[in-house]
Design an enzyme around this catalytic site. Sequence first.
Site, mmCIF file in Angstrom:
data_model
loop_
_atom_site.group_PDB
_atom_site.id
_atom_site.type_symbol
_atom_site.label_atom_id
_atom_site.label_comp_id
_atom_site.label_asym_id
_atom_site.label_seq_id
_atom_site.Cartn_x
_atom_site.Cartn_y
_atom_site.Cartn_z
ATOM 1 N N ASP A 45 -21.558 2.028 -44.189
ATOM 2 C CA ASP A 45 -22.570 1.589 -43.360
ATOM 3 C C ASP A 45 -23.543 1.631 -44.189
ATOM 4 O O ASP A 45 -23.706 1.876 -45.623
ATOM 5 C CB ASP A 45 -22.666 2.787 -42.433
ATOM 6 C CG ASP A 45 -24.065 2.768 -41.619
ATOM 7 O OD1 ASP A 45 -24.385 1.518 -41.133
ATOM 8 O OD2 ASP A 45 -24.865 3.604 -41.291
ATOM 9 N N LEU A 46 -24.664 1.209 -43.938
ATOM 10 C CA LEU A 46 -25.925 0.859 -45.053
ATOM 11 C C LEU A 46 -26.873 2.013 -44.615
ATOM 12 O O LEU A 46 -27.190 2.721 -45.638
ATOM 13 C CB LEU A 46 -26.497 -0.608 -44.777
ATOM 14 C CG LEU A 46 -27.932 -0.969 -45.762
ATOM 15 C CD1 LEU A 46 -27.437 -0.877 -47.059
ATOM 16 C CD2 LEU A 46 -28.298 -2.126 -45.106
ATOM 17 N N ASP A 47 -27.639 1.657 -43.545
ATOM 18 C CA ASP A 47 -28.614 2.568 -43.275
ATOM 19 C C ASP A 47 -28.290 4.124 -43.071
ATOM 20 O O ASP A 47 -27.404 4.386 -42.143
ATOM 21 C CB ASP A 47 -29.412 1.984 -41.766
ATOM 22 C CG ASP A 47 -30.184 0.849 -42.095
ATOM 23 O OD1 ASP A 47 -30.651 0.560 -42.957
ATOM 24 O OD2 ASP A 47 -29.855 -0.027 -41.010
ATOM 25 N N THR A 53 -33.148 4.316 -45.285
ATOM 26 C CA THR A 53 -33.802 3.404 -44.317
ATOM 27 C C THR A 53 -33.829 4.029 -42.928
ATOM 28 O O THR A 53 -34.750 3.543 -42.175
ATOM 29 C CB THR A 53 -33.182 1.871 -44.372
ATOM 30 O OG1 THR A 53 -31.841 1.998 -44.354
ATOM 31 C CG2 THR A 53 -33.923 1.181 -45.556
ATOM 32 N N LYS A 81 -28.942 5.348 -34.017
ATOM 33 C CA LYS A 81 -28.367 5.100 -35.236
ATOM 34 C C LYS A 81 -26.975 4.390 -35.078
ATOM 35 O O LYS A 81 -26.131 4.592 -34.278
ATOM 36 C CB LYS A 81 -27.959 6.567 -36.150
ATOM 37 C CG LYS A 81 -29.351 7.127 -36.531
ATOM 38 C CD LYS A 81 -28.837 8.099 -37.422
ATOM 39 C CE LYS A 81 -30.074 9.207 -37.818
ATOM 40 N NZ LYS A 81 -29.875 10.298 -38.658
ATOM 41 N N SER A 150 -22.641 -3.068 -41.579
ATOM 42 C CA SER A 150 -23.771 -2.600 -40.964
ATOM 43 C C SER A 150 -24.149 -3.273 -39.817
ATOM 44 O O SER A 150 -23.895 -4.789 -39.611
ATOM 45 C CB SER A 150 -24.874 -2.609 -41.837
ATOM 46 O OG SER A 150 -26.230 -2.425 -41.298
ATOM 47 N N ALA A 151 -24.873 -2.810 -38.890
ATOM 48 C CA ALA A 151 -25.439 -3.467 -37.726
ATOM 49 C C ALA A 151 -26.785 -4.228 -37.871
ATOM 50 O O ALA A 151 -27.325 -5.086 -37.182
ATOM 51 C CB ALA A 151 -25.810 -2.210 -36.535
ATOM 52 N N LYS A 181 -21.322 -1.219 -32.733
ATOM 53 C CA LYS A 181 -20.643 0.083 -32.852
ATOM 54 C C LYS A 181 -21.062 0.983 -31.722
ATOM 55 O O LYS A 181 -22.176 0.868 -31.103
ATOM 56 C CB LYS A 181 -21.194 1.055 -33.916
ATOM 57 C CG LYS A 181 -20.920 0.341 -35.187
ATOM 58 C CD LYS A 181 -21.611 1.030 -36.550
ATOM 59 C CE LYS A 181 -21.415 0.142 -37.741
ATOM 60 N NZ LYS A 181 -22.192 0.609 -39.049
ATOM 61 N N GLU A 205 -19.945 6.838 -42.585
ATOM 62 C CA GLU A 205 -20.978 6.668 -41.758
ATOM 63 C C GLU A 205 -21.785 7.889 -41.574
ATOM 64 O O GLU A 205 -21.357 8.876 -41.637
ATOM 65 C CB GLU A 205 -20.033 6.239 -40.415
ATOM 66 C CG GLU A 205 -20.065 5.031 -40.044
ATOM 67 C CD GLU A 205 -21.412 4.264 -39.618
ATOM 68 O OE1 GLU A 205 -22.524 5.115 -39.252
ATOM 69 O OE2 GLU A 205 -21.667 3.182 -39.205
ATOM 70 N N ASP A 206 -22.980 7.423 -41.170
ATOM 71 C CA ASP A 206 -23.858 8.712 -40.611
ATOM 72 C C ASP A 206 -24.165 8.752 -39.359
ATOM 73 O O ASP A 206 -24.783 9.615 -38.876
ATOM 74 C CB ASP A 206 -25.442 8.811 -41.322
ATOM 75 C CG ASP A 206 -26.069 7.342 -40.880
ATOM 76 O OD1 ASP A 206 -25.491 6.101 -40.570
ATOM 77 O OD2 ASP A 206 -27.094 7.427 -40.663
HETATM 78 C C1 BG6 Z 1 -28.349 -0.004 -37.992
HETATM 79 C C2 BG6 Z 1 -29.488 1.349 -38.037
HETATM 80 O O1 BG6 Z 1 -27.779 0.142 -39.187
HETATM 81 O O2 BG6 Z 1 -28.991 -0.956 -37.775
HETATM 82 C C3 BG6 Z 1 -29.929 0.986 -36.535
HETATM 83 O O3 BG6 Z 1 -28.647 2.341 -38.099
HETATM 84 C C4 BG6 Z 1 -30.796 -0.045 -36.418
HETATM 85 O O4 BG6 Z 1 -30.922 2.130 -36.693
HETATM 86 C C5 BG6 Z 1 -29.694 -1.271 -36.651
HETATM 87 O O5 BG6 Z 1 -31.078 -0.417 -35.197
HETATM 88 C C6 BG6 Z 1 -30.306 -2.604 -36.586
HETATM 89 O O6 BG6 Z 1 -31.065 -2.995 -37.662
HETATM 90 P P1 BG6 Z 1 -31.735 -4.006 -37.750
HETATM 91 O O7 BG6 Z 1 -32.508 -4.086 -39.410
HETATM 92 O O8 BG6 Z 1 -31.245 -5.472 -37.622
HETATM 93 O O9 BG6 Z 1 -33.105 -3.876 -36.947
HETATM 94 MG MG MG Z 2 -26.298 4.389 -40.403
#
Ligand code: BG6
Ligand code: MG
Length: 253
Positions: A45-47, A53, A81, A150-151, A181, A205-206
């Site tokens: 996962d990224l964030d 972030t 998240k 990542s989402a 997810k 994953e967090d």
């Molecule tokens: C996920 C985060 O990685 O990405 C969420 O955990 C976030 O908090 C989602 O809403 C979407 O991110 P973005 O950058 O497309 O707004």
């Molecule tokens: Mg995350």
Amino acid sequence: GCRENNRKEQLQWKKPCGSLVPGGVGSTVYVTRGEKNMHKGLLFDLDGVIVDTARYHYLAWKELAQELGIPFTREDNERLKGVSRNRSFEIILEIGNRQMEEAQKEYYCTRKNGIYLEYLQTLSEKDILPGVQEFLEAARAKGYRTALGSASKNAVFILEKLKLSESFDAVIDGNKVSKAKPDPEVFLNGAVALGLAGCDCIVFEDAAAGIKAAHAGGMRAVGIGKPEILSEADYVIRGFEKITIEEIEQEIM
Ligand code: BG6
Ligand code: MG
């Protein structure tokens, strides 16, 4: 088969579990690395895993919520998240017991991203979470394939800012998936892009929703953060600092 084996006790990971799909969609697998673990993948996962972030997402949503007079705590934020931007805003509206027209929701989501991107302006390599680079390098040197799952629709931009694009063989982000997810789509696509079966991959994953997504995809999941929040994970670490790929192998393979 290994498909339904999520729990640690049941894990068997001595050999590849499924048919390989060489050069799956979006795959840019490098063949120059060690061969030993080429049949295993690590999906990140990224964030909140690679970079902190998650904090900026929270601050940006908090600002909007305040403007709308909706109480929004760090605890509420846990529910956001791993969740897409649109769905995150819907959750905030639910918390405030508010309804809104689609066009207006769209407006707020765009604004949230504007605020978020301002926080990202100064983002650089120094923001990579401690130990992440070393962990990625060591795992790749051992032959593991790596993908981002990542989402976020900002994932490619963020990886570039962090100068980490080269550390991933494939990137599956919020622009490439339709189901958020805890649906396993993002990680299953990651596995396919690496030419691997889901059960040959480990997810980092967090978010609780991300752990669920990993398990739904037949993958093992390492939680990054607090064990109380990530109780479903197969193994939980605070972060990658001082964590070696060997430790992960020992704990969950
Ligand atoms: C996920 C985060 O990685 O990405 C969420 O955990 C976030 O908090 C989602 O809403 C979407 O991110 P973005 O950058 O497309 O707004
Ligand atoms: Mg995350």
